[in-house]
Scaffold this motif. Structure first.
Motif, PDB file in Angstrom:
ATOM      1  N   ALA A 158       7.048   5.039   3.789  1.00 19.73           N
ATOM      2  CA  ALA A 158       8.055   4.202   3.130  1.00 19.73           C
ATOM      3  C   ALA A 158       8.556   3.091   4.048  1.00 19.73           C
ATOM      4  O   ALA A 158       8.773   1.958   3.609  1.00 19.73           O
ATOM      5  N   THR A 163       1.574  -5.262  -6.281  1.00 25.73           N
ATOM      6  CA  THR A 163       0.626  -4.152  -6.301  1.00 25.73           C
ATOM      7  C   THR A 163      -0.242  -4.369  -7.532  1.00 25.73           C
ATOM      8  O   THR A 163      -0.324  -5.495  -8.037  1.00 25.73           O
ATOM      9  N   VAL A 167       9.316   5.013  -6.601  1.00 31.28           N
ATOM     10  CA  VAL A 167       7.867   4.903  -6.418  1.00 31.28           C
ATOM     11  C   VAL A 167       7.498   5.688  -5.171  1.00 31.28           C
ATOM     12  O   VAL A 167       8.083   5.496  -4.095  1.00 31.28           O
ATOM     13  N   VAL A 197       6.015   0.296   3.990  1.00 34.02           N
ATOM     14  CA  VAL A 197       5.986  -0.366   2.680  1.00 34.02           C
ATOM     15  C   VAL A 197       7.169  -1.318   2.549  1.00 34.02           C
ATOM     16  O   VAL A 197       7.020  -2.477   2.140  1.00 34.02           O
ATOM     17  N   PRO A 214       1.997   9.172  -3.676  1.00 36.68           N
ATOM     18  CA  PRO A 214       1.925   7.720  -3.502  1.00 36.68           C
ATOM     19  C   PRO A 214       1.579   6.988  -4.796  1.00 36.68           C
ATOM     20  O   PRO A 214       0.622   7.330  -5.488  1.00 36.68           O
ATOM     21  N   GLY A 215       2.411   5.992  -5.144  1.00 37.24           N
ATOM     22  CA  GLY A 215       2.201   5.165  -6.327  1.00 37.24           C
ATOM     23  C   GLY A 215       2.772   5.734  -7.603  1.00 37.24           C
ATOM     24  O   GLY A 215       2.900   5.002  -8.601  1.00 37.24           O
ATOM     25  N   THR A 247       5.573   7.134  -1.877  1.00 34.76           N
ATOM     26  CA  THR A 247       4.806   6.618  -0.735  1.00 34.76           C
ATOM     27  C   THR A 247       4.267   7.829   0.030  1.00 34.76           C
ATOM     28  O   THR A 247       4.389   8.969  -0.425  1.00 34.76           O
ATOM     29  N   ASP A 304       0.862  -1.185   0.000  1.00 37.23           N
ATOM     30  CA  ASP A 304       0.000   0.000   0.000  1.00 37.23           C
ATOM     31  C   ASP A 304       0.900   1.237   0.000  1.00 37.23           C
ATOM     32  O   ASP A 304       1.464   1.604   1.031  1.00 37.23           O
ATOM     33  N   PHE A 305       1.025   1.881  -1.161  1.00 37.46           N
ATOM     34  CA  PHE A 305       1.945   3.011  -1.275  1.00 37.46           C
ATOM     35  C   PHE A 305       1.407   4.275  -0.603  1.00 37.46           C
ATOM     36  O   PHE A 305       2.124   5.277  -0.533  1.00 37.46           O
TER      37      PHE A 305
END
Length: 308
Positions: A219, A237, A271, A222, A259-260, A273, A214-215
């Motif tokens: 961090a 993901t 990526v 994650v 995020p993402g 977060t 779950d971004f």
């Protein structure tokens, strides 16, 4: 090691192999090995012996293959007249009357600092929870899950980027030495076990859903989950509604992104977060082979958002 102690060893995966080999190398009298049946592996689903079964064959030890330790397995083990049962990640529960069949009962090498993380996935759960220190313990098996008195333990500090696979490999080696020491003490009559103290935590087996990243989380969370679910059941993901696997990821100093959101960088992709971005180095899009993250990203058109 005194070799008049008749030992039955039960285990299945790679993590149990160092303990079996260490016992034999130390001169232990291993009279039989119990492991789970051959399992279909690979795309062609070829029936393959467990790593412990393969090691036992290499060592010239008799093998009992059992999906569970039922009445039939109990009878076959009892025929070996064991003085001590040793279990390392067999993948099933030892119940009465088998629990009391060996003269000295059963000892278990468990990959946590008991009473922390009792259950099937102690290393994975410890990493997901962000534990900075983990370890292994040898304890006396009792009917309650992983609740027996502890003979010995060893601590281990994982590296910042170590995955569950890395930590389990290290603990399997360290734990094998611990197990041999305790077995020797039992054979010599000098072993002492002490009750567990502290509040237990549970480590149930991971499901595929546990690997979802779950971004929108920080961090640190994650990456803790990524480390805990790698290599099994695997981190993933979604991308445009399809499952998107992540095989390698670590901390970065690349600043922050929504995020993402994905952005190219040296050695992979960043990526976003809820806090700083993480560095993803290897991915596997749906229906494709694993590949370097930067190579995958070069083939994308327009903005890319993971978790979409």
């Amino acid at each position: 090691m005194p070799n008049d102690l008749r030992i039955v060893f039960a285990g299945t995966p790679d993590a149990a192999v160092p303990s079996l080999r260490a016992l034999v190398a130390a001169g232990a009298n291993v009279v039989g090995v119990v492991t789970r049946p051959d399992a279909p592996l690979g795309r062609k689903r070829v029936l393959t012996p467990s790593p412990v079964a393969a090691a036992a064959e290499d060592l010239g030890l008799p093998v009992v293959k059992a999906a569970r330790l039922d009445a039939e397995a109990t009878e076959r083990i009892a025929e070996l007249s064991p003085d001590l049962g040793v279990i390392v990640a067999y993948g099933g529960l030892v119940r009465e009357p088998l629990l009391s069949a060996p003269t000295h009962g059963w000892i278990n090498l468990h990959f946590s600092l008991l009473p922390a993380w009792r259950g099937a996935a102690p290393v994975q759960r410890a990493l997901i929870a962000g534990d900075e220190v983990t370890g292994a313990a040898v304890f006396q098996l009792v009917p309650e899950l992983d609740a027996g008195d502890v003979y010995a333990r060893t601590t281990y500090v994982p590296g910042a980027d170590d995955t569950a696979g890395d930590v389990l490999t290290a603990l399997a080696e360290r734990g094998s030495e611990l197990l041999v020491d305790v077995t020797r003490q039992i054979a010599e009559g000098s072993a002492v076990a002490v009750p567990q103290s502290g509040e237990p935590t549970l480590a149930p087996k991971l499901s595929l859903a546990d690997g979802l990243l779950d971004f929108a989380r920080p961090a640190s969370e994650v990456l803790a989950r990524f480390r805990g679910v790698t290599p099994e059941p695997g981190a993933h993901t979604t991308l445009k509604g399809e499952r998107f696997k992540i095989h390698a990821a670590r901390r970065s100093d690349g600043g922050s992104l929504p995020p993402g959101t994905v952005e190219a960088t040296k050695g992979g992709v960043l990526v976003g977060t809820a806090t700083e971005a993480i560095l993803v180095e290897r991915v596997q899009p749906a229906g494709k082979a694993a590949m370097a993250a930067d190579a995958w990203f070069r083939g994308q058109r327009g903005d890319v958002e993971l978790g979409s």
